[in-house]
Design a protein around this motif. Structure first.
Motif, short mmCIF file in Angstrom:
data_model
loop_
_atom_site.label_atom_id
_atom_site.label_comp_id
_atom_site.label_asym_id
_atom_site.label_seq_id
_atom_site.Cartn_x
_atom_site.Cartn_y
_atom_site.Cartn_z
N UNK A 228 15.37 -15.45 -32.81
CA UNK A 228 16.26 -16.18 -31.92
C UNK A 228 15.80 -16.03 -30.47
N UNK A 229 15.70 -17.15 -29.78
CA UNK A 229 15.32 -17.14 -28.37
C UNK A 229 16.42 -16.45 -27.56
N UNK A 230 16.01 -15.69 -26.54
CA UNK A 230 16.99 -14.94 -25.75
C UNK A 230 17.98 -15.87 -25.05
N UNK A 231 17.49 -17.05 -24.60
CA UNK A 231 18.40 -18.00 -23.95
C UNK A 231 19.50 -18.45 -24.87
N UNK A 232 19.16 -18.66 -26.15
CA UNK A 232 20.16 -19.08 -27.14
C UNK A 232 21.11 -17.93 -27.44
N UNK A 233 20.55 -16.72 -27.61
CA UNK A 233 21.42 -15.57 -27.87
C UNK A 233 22.37 -15.33 -26.70
N UNK A 234 21.86 -15.53 -25.48
CA UNK A 234 22.71 -15.34 -24.29
C UNK A 234 23.89 -16.31 -24.32
N UNK A 235 23.65 -17.55 -24.76
CA UNK A 235 24.75 -18.52 -24.84
C UNK A 235 25.81 -18.06 -25.83
N UNK A 236 25.35 -17.52 -26.98
CA UNK A 236 26.29 -17.03 -27.99
C UNK A 236 27.07 -15.83 -27.46
#
Length: 255
Positions: A228-236
């Motif tokens: 998982x990309x960190x940007x996507x995880x950050x959104x979650x």
């Protein structure tokens, strides 16, 4: 197994919101013996329980009850690195073939983001030679085009018509009831429309760590996010933190 004998844990009856305080009475092979402190009158053999320790979440099935001791079969586990919250939103889950590392997580669409961003430009005209009325018209047109494109992206990913499901989600994974059974270690695509403000569509790759049948021809399914990309995880994570704050405010209001 990182959980230890005597450790205090929280048991959550899935998919219901009921929780129980417990302590680890014993551990043997793939079995966990818990002493339930709040009584066992609502527990039944065959139920699914999420056992949360300080560092791990364990997905278990209740196999026996004797007095206050619950015997659980461990079916899967994941690191408890992030806040976990419960909510309901559109989800699409499909099995994927091939090497999951070749697929990347992504933000599908920040639906409605243009609406919030564009409003800031309705006052600040970039050039004094441009009519404020004309500028507002251009901003409105651009905003509407952006919203239409966002909706098309979401429809293309199947999220606009996806069923809303009750989920338990964190930055490391998601748990929910599905009509389809997956096998342990299946690689899957998880697409979600997070009800943030504005709503955000995300697509992540995960691995199935639990898929057990429950009443009603459904399967209690837990998926651990991988690659998982960190940007996507950050959104979650931002979504889960916001949801947690809303829940805490609601609980204070009831007191």
């Amino acid at each position: 197994m990182s959980i230890t004998k005597g450790e205090s844990v929280i048991c959550k009856l899935m998919p219901k919101p009921e929780q129980y305080l417990a302590s680890v009475d014993d551990l043997r092979d793939n079995m966990m013996f818990l002493k339930i402190k709040d009584g066992t009158s609502n527990l039944r053999v065959g139920m699914s329980l999420l056992v949360a320790s300080e560092t791990m979440d364990y997905y278990t099935e209740l196999t026996a009850l004797k007095d206050s001791i619950a015997v659980l079969r461990i079916q899967g586990s994941e690191k408890r690195d992030y806040f976990r919250v419960d909510d309901t939103f559109p989800v699409v889950i499909t099995k994927i073939a091939g090497n999951p590392l070749e697929r990347k997580s992504k933000i599908i669409s920040e639906y409605g983001l243009e609406l919030s961003d564009m409003r800031t430009y309705t006052v600040d005209v970039p050039d004094e030679n441009i009519s404020p009325v004309l500028w507002k018209m251009l901003v409105d047109i651009n905003m509407k085009i952006g919203l239409i494109l966002d909706r098309l992206f979401l429809e293309n990913e199947g999220l606009m018509k996806a069923p809303e499901r009750s989920v338990s989600i964190s930055g490391s994974g998601v748990r929910l009831l599905l009509e389809e059974k997956f096998e342990l270690h299946d690689n899957v695509s998880v697409k979600m429309l997070l009800p943030s403000s504005p709503p955000i569509g995300v697509s992540v790759i995960g691995v199935v760590v639990l898929s057990e049948g429950v009443m009603g021809a459904q399967f209690d399914t837990a998926i651990s996010f991988t690659n998982i990309e960190e940007g996507v995880r950050d959104e979650i994570i931002q979504y889960t933190l916001k949801r947690q704050r809303e829940t805490l405010r609601a609980q204070r209001g009831l007191k």
